[in-house]
Structures are given as C-alpha cells and as structure tokens.
Design a protein around this motif. Structure first.
Motif, PDB file in Angstrom:
ATOM      1  N   ALA A  66      12.879  -7.307  -1.460  1.00  0.00           N
ATOM      2  CA  ALA A  66      11.981  -8.466  -1.410  1.00  0.00           C
ATOM      3  C   ALA A  66      10.519  -8.080  -1.579  1.00  0.00           C
ATOM      4  N   MET A  67      10.162  -6.847  -1.174  1.00  0.00           N
ATOM      5  CA  MET A  67       8.755  -6.456  -1.255  1.00  0.00           C
ATOM      6  C   MET A  67       8.638  -4.939  -1.239  1.00  0.00           C
ATOM      7  N   LEU A  68       7.706  -4.447  -2.017  1.00  0.00           N
ATOM      8  CA  LEU A  68       7.321  -3.036  -1.988  1.00  0.00           C
ATOM      9  C   LEU A  68       5.841  -2.983  -1.658  1.00  0.00           C
ATOM     10  N   GLY A  69       5.449  -2.139  -0.711  1.00  0.00           N
ATOM     11  CA  GLY A  69       4.042  -2.044  -0.358  1.00  0.00           C
ATOM     12  C   GLY A  69       3.858  -1.211   0.886  1.00  0.00           C
ATOM     13  N   ARG A  70       2.621  -1.107   1.311  1.00  0.00           N
ATOM     14  CA  ARG A  70       2.312  -0.358   2.529  1.00  0.00           C
ATOM     15  C   ARG A  70       2.034  -1.330   3.666  1.00  0.00           C
ATOM     16  N   GLY A  71       2.425  -0.922   4.857  1.00  0.00           N
ATOM     17  CA  GLY A  71       2.165  -1.742   6.025  1.00  0.00           C
ATOM     18  C   GLY A  71       2.863  -3.081   5.995  1.00  0.00           C
ATOM     19  N   LEU A  72       4.111  -3.098   5.555  1.00  0.00           N
ATOM     20  CA  LEU A  72       4.848  -4.356   5.491  1.00  0.00           C
ATOM     21  C   LEU A  72       5.066  -4.932   6.885  1.00  0.00           C
ATOM     22  N   PRO A  73       5.224  -6.258   6.964  1.00  0.00           N
ATOM     23  CA  PRO A  73       5.555  -6.884   8.261  1.00  0.00           C
ATOM     24  C   PRO A  73       6.875  -6.323   8.796  1.00  0.00           C
ATOM     25  N   PRO A  74       7.158  -6.574  10.063  1.00  0.00           N
ATOM     26  CA  PRO A  74       8.336  -5.961  10.686  1.00  0.00           C
ATOM     27  C   PRO A  74       9.650  -6.511  10.136  1.00  0.00           C
ATOM     28  N   GLY A  75      10.696  -5.707  10.314  1.00  0.00           N
ATOM     29  CA  GLY A  75      12.043  -6.126   9.962  1.00  0.00           C
ATOM     30  C   GLY A  75      12.928  -6.122  11.201  1.00  0.00           C
ATOM     31  N   LYS A  76      14.047  -6.818  11.115  1.00  0.00           N
ATOM     32  CA  LYS A  76      15.004  -6.795  12.216  1.00  0.00           C
ATOM     33  C   LYS A  76      15.504  -5.380  12.457  1.00  0.00           C
ATOM     34  N   LYS A  77      15.620  -4.622  11.376  1.00  0.00           N
ATOM     35  CA  LYS A  77      16.012  -3.215  11.468  1.00  0.00           C
ATOM     36  C   LYS A  77      14.943  -2.402  10.758  1.00  0.00           C
ATOM     37  N   GLU A  78      14.522  -1.328  11.394  1.00  0.00           N
ATOM     38  CA  GLU A  78      13.502  -0.452  10.823  1.00  0.00           C
ATOM     39  C   GLU A  78      14.098   0.936  10.615  1.00  0.00           C
ATOM     40  N   ILE A  79      13.877   1.496   9.429  1.00  0.00           N
ATOM     41  CA  ILE A  79      14.347   2.848   9.116  1.00  0.00           C
ATOM     42  C   ILE A  79      13.142   3.687   8.737  1.00  0.00           C
ATOM     43  N   ASP A  80      12.916   4.751   9.472  1.00  0.00           N
ATOM     44  CA  ASP A  80      11.799   5.655   9.191  1.00  0.00           C
ATOM     45  C   ASP A  80      12.268   6.716   8.199  1.00  0.00           C
ATOM     46  N   ALA A  81      11.674   6.706   7.016  1.00  0.00           N
ATOM     47  CA  ALA A  81      12.055   7.650   5.969  1.00  0.00           C
ATOM     48  C   ALA A  81      10.957   8.673   5.708  1.00  0.00           C
ATOM     49  N   ALA A  82      10.144   8.952   6.723  1.00  0.00           N
ATOM     50  CA  ALA A  82       9.074   9.943   6.559  1.00  0.00           C
ATOM     51  C   ALA A  82       9.658  11.291   6.144  1.00  0.00           C
ATOM     52  N   GLY A  83       9.104  11.870   5.115  1.00  0.00           N
ATOM     53  CA  GLY A  83       9.581  13.157   4.621  1.00  0.00           C
ATOM     54  C   GLY A  83      10.839  13.067   3.766  1.00  0.00           C
ATOM     55  N   LYS A  84      11.292  11.850   3.512  1.00  0.00           N
ATOM     56  CA  LYS A  84      12.557  11.645   2.783  1.00  0.00           C
ATOM     57  C   LYS A  84      12.290  10.972   1.429  1.00  0.00           C
ATOM     58  N   LEU A  85      13.272  11.043   0.563  1.00  0.00           N
ATOM     59  CA  LEU A  85      13.232  10.363  -0.722  1.00  0.00           C
ATOM     60  C   LEU A  85      14.042   9.068  -0.635  1.00  0.00           C
ATOM     61  N   VAL A  86      13.471   7.994  -1.125  1.00  0.00           N
ATOM     62  CA  VAL A  86      14.144   6.695  -1.136  1.00  0.00           C
ATOM     63  C   VAL A  86      14.490   6.395  -2.597  1.00  0.00           C
ATOM     64  N   LEU A  87      15.774   6.502  -2.921  1.00  0.00           N
ATOM     65  CA  LEU A  87      16.219   6.440  -4.316  1.00  0.00           C
ATOM     66  C   LEU A  87      17.191   5.286  -4.522  1.00  0.00           C
TER      67      LEU A  87
END
Length: 474
Positions: free
Chosen positions: A32-53
């Motif tokens: 639905a959206m790509l960007g920085r600082g998106l509003p919250p989600g019911k589920k949050e996944i932290d992908a710091a240091g990871k690749l999102v493919l």
C-alpha cells in the motif's frame, strides 16, 4: 490509529531495478505504501540490517505430476509449497501434464483436483502438450489459453512426451495466434536412444552413464532446431533448463540475429557436475536431463546469467525419493540408468544457492538476482506486476533475507518430502528469515506457519515477451 496490517521497517528494499532504504506498508494483502516513517501497523517487522526482496517465482517445478505406473513424485502441493515458502519463494508454476490420448482439459481439471486445498502459497499452471490432436489444436488449447493457462511446454525427447517437428510447428503457430509462451525441452531423442543402446550393449548402465548418453551436442542440436522452428513461425520460445556452453552458443547466435529466444537455467548447472553421478548407485540422486556438465562449463552458465542471456532461473524441482520403490529405485531395485526417474529436488534451495554463489561472490548483483528469481519469471508468464516485484498495488509477496546468515545445507533442515538433497553439506551465506505471502507470514525462520490451503490459483495474462517480432494487422 493503525493504518496498515503489516509494516516492514528499516530494511533495504531491492527490486529488479532499484535499491532503497524504506519501509513497506501492507494493507489487504497488497503493498500500500513505500516510504520512511510510515504510520503504525497491526503487525510490525523490524528488518534492520536485512534485505527486503520480492518473493521468488519458481516458474519451473513439478509437484504431484501424474507418472507412469509404479512411480510417484514425493512432493504434493502441500509439502512442495511449504518447502518453497521456506526458501523465499511465494509463487510456483508446476505442470498440468497431458498423457497421450488424454484430453488436455481433463489433464488441467485433474491437476486442479490435486492442488485443491493443499497449497500454502499461490500457484499457476503451465500445460504439457504431448498429444496435439485436432481437438487439442482447434478447441482445447486455444480455449485454455484464453482462460488463463497462457504457457505450455513441449518435449523433443522422452518417448511418452516427444513431438516431431511438424507437431512442434503446429503448436508454435497456435501460440503465435493466441499469444501464449512455449517452453521447449531441447534434446535430440534419437541420438540419446542410439547412445543408450550402445552403452547398454557394452554393459555400461551405472547412473554415471546417464551423462554419457546425453552429451552436450544432443542439447546443442535440439536447441538449434528449436530456434529454427521458432524463426520459421516467427514466435518467441523459451528453452528450459539450459545446461551448458554448446546450447548457450546457439542461443547467443539467435540473439545476435535478433530472434526472440529466451532461456532458463537451474542450480544444478551452477554447482553440480557429471562427477556427482559417479558415486555408485548414489549417483542416481543427481540424474536429471540435461545432466550436469563439467566444472569448466559452469563458468559459461554464470556468464549467461550475468550478461542477460538467461531470463529465468528455476529449480526444475522433480522430487523422487532415493530409498523408495516408487522413486529412484523403481520396484525397490537398483536399475540401469535408462529407468532411473529423472530429476532432482531444489524448490527450497534454489534462491539461497543463487544468492550465495552469485550475489555473495560477486558474480551477479542484487538487482539481477531479483530479476532472475522473481521479476522476469512473472513477466515471462503473465503474472507481473501482481507478482515479482515490490510496488504499490502488487501482492505483498515478500522475503526478508539475512544476507550474512551462514547455513550448511542438510536434508533434515529442509521441508520437502524427499529423503535427500543433492546439495548436502554445501555452505551457504544468505538465507530468507521471513516469508510473507499476500501479507501473511508463511515462514518465520524457524517454523512454516502458513495455513494449508490458503494458496490461491492464479490465472495468467498473455505474456508480453510472447509477442512475435512482426505484428500482423487484424
């Protein structure tokens, strides 16, 4: 207020064309959206240091395909799609195979019954046409293409599947009229048959002689012939599971002459060699067609992957258990190579092998990896942009990779229903730790957690790559 069902934060998002630092917001199974600082989600996944493919599209795999009497594939749509999800793949395209004398529509309907209520991820069907009767050519195949089965495979080898050149031309002409993509298994059946008989007369029947019976020239000749037939009809084709230098040279020639010839290769041609068949009867585990070649040949395949000669990277997953009277030991016996079921398992290991050996070792870049494993297969078979990319409006099929995770492949860690992997003991760097299918987590790095039966059947559009060079006005 929660705006999204899921937000994947702080990851490095990569598509076939871009690499960006951004969050991914998912709503109702779609990006639905790509960007920085998106509003919250019911589920949050932290992908710091990871690749999102993008989740992988394995566009060439065999699941619960009907076999000749006495043989049975080990993976059905349940085990096969679970295994795929655990390897970062979110869409599979197996084959509804027509037997000689069978209605093609009946083959498709039977395959739907086999898939119903079992798949964990989404799936489409290719068709295999082995008996292009007048009814198939005039009624069934055109209708099925219009109903969303927009690709079919033809064989130039195997007695129960092979077609002659005239039959191939008829099917290519139909594909041109209807806008379908034709996949070709290119090996010369008569050469293989003659060589097999010569080897058997000399008492050379161990698994290693499977490779001897199918030298590169039988693939080269059939590839050359398939290209010529494609050129005559002026219709694109895709040569599947290209194994090595001599077929690659034919495809490169075709590209140099402006022909729309696409090519696919597989992990077995990057990391296995004919020597893997030379292990007593254990060599049966690596019997596939075309067979793996020698070590030097692997570089030609890598060069083709890097240069764009190859458009698609698939597993050609063909699962037969080794210790099984319906598998690699038909009737419970060690049999001559002619009778060993062809194929190796690889749904779960396809993407990690290419990532580790390709991206990790600098042979291909990350964008090329995404293109080969997800984006270009989706385009090739009429599923893009619903599948194969991370873009607003696309299905939220996403694999989150730990690019530094070190894994030694062991069959006991895999989720297929096969009792071996040809990649046993291989060291891999980079593995998917989370897989989402339409926004739902189906693999969390330790547990396959997608509901069996949640996978949806996908009708495919007419693929743009199947368009001929010359468009004839209506």
């Amino acid at each position: 207020m929660e705006h999204f069902d899921v937000v994947i934060r702080n990851g490095t998002v990569a598509t076939a064309s871009d690499i960006m630092q951004c969050d991914v917001g998912i709503k109702d199974g779609k990006v639905a959206m790509l960007g920085r600082g998106l509003p919250p989600g019911k589920k949050e996944i932290d992908a710091a240091g990871k690749l999102v493919l993008p989740g992988g599209v394995d566009a060439h795999c065999h699941l619960d395909q009907p076999m000749e009497e006495g043989l049975k594939m080990a993976d059905d749509f349940r085990s096969g799609t679970i295994s795929a999800a655990c390897g970062g793949t979110t869409t599979v395209i197996p084959f509804a195979a027509q037997a000689k004398g069978q209605s093609l529509r009946a083959a498709v309907e039977d395959y739907h019954r086999r898939a119903e209520g079992k798949a964990v991820i989404d799936y489409a069907f290719h068709m295999i046409v082995s008996d292009p009767s007048e009814k198939v050519l005039k009624e069934e195949l055109p209708q099925l293409v219009r109903e969303g089965y927009t690709s079919f495979k033809i064989y130039m080898t195997y007695d129960d599947l092979k077609l002659n050149d005239r039959q191939i031309l008829e099917l290519l002409a139909l594909a041109r009229r209807e806008g379908a993509m034709v996949m070709v298994h290119a090996e010369n059946a008569d050469c293989i048959g003659w060589l097999t008989e010569q080897l058997e007369e000399a008492g050379l029947t161990a698994p290693k002689y499977h490779a001897t019976s199918r030298p590169m020239l039988v693939e080269r000749e059939a590839t050359h012939r398939a290209i010529a037939l494609s050129e005559l009809v002026d219709v694109p084709i895709l040569i599947v599971h290209v194994s090595g230098k001599e077929a690659i040279e034919q495809i490169r020639w075709a590209h140099g002459h402006g022909l729309r010839i696409y090519a696919e290769t597989c992990p077995q041609y990057l990391v296995l060699t004919a020597d893997h068949l030379d292990d007593g009867y254990h060599g049966a585990k690596c019997v596939c067609s075309p067979p793996p070649r020698d070590k030097a040949n692997q570089q030609y395949v890598w060069d083709g992957l890097a240069s764009g000669l190859f458009t698609v990277f698939s597993s050609d997953h063909a699962p037969f258990r080794y210790e099984d009277p319906q598998g690699k030991k038909p009737g419970g016996k060690e049999v001559p190579f002619r009778y060993i079921p062809n194929g190796t398992p690889g749904l779960e290991t396809r993407m990690p092998i290419l990532f580790s050996e390709g991206v990790g070792k600098g042979r291909i870049d990350l964008n090329r990896f995404v293109a080969l494993t997800a984006t270009d297969p989706a385009k090739m078979y009429g599923l893009y942009p619903r599948k194969g990319t991370i873009a607003i409006g696309s299905d939220a099929d996403i694999a989150i990779w730990d690019p530094h995770k070190e894994v030694i492949i062991r069959n006991q860690m895999l989720h297929h229903d096969v009792d071996y992997t040809p990649y046993e003991g291989m060291r891999i760097t980079g593995w998917p730790e989370t897989t989402l299918s339409r926004g739902e987590v189906v693999w969390d790095g330790g547990l396959a957690c997608g509901d069996v039966g949640r996978g949806q059947f996908l009708q495919c559009g007419l693929p743009d790559p199947a368009r001929p060079k010359k468009i004839i006005p209506a």
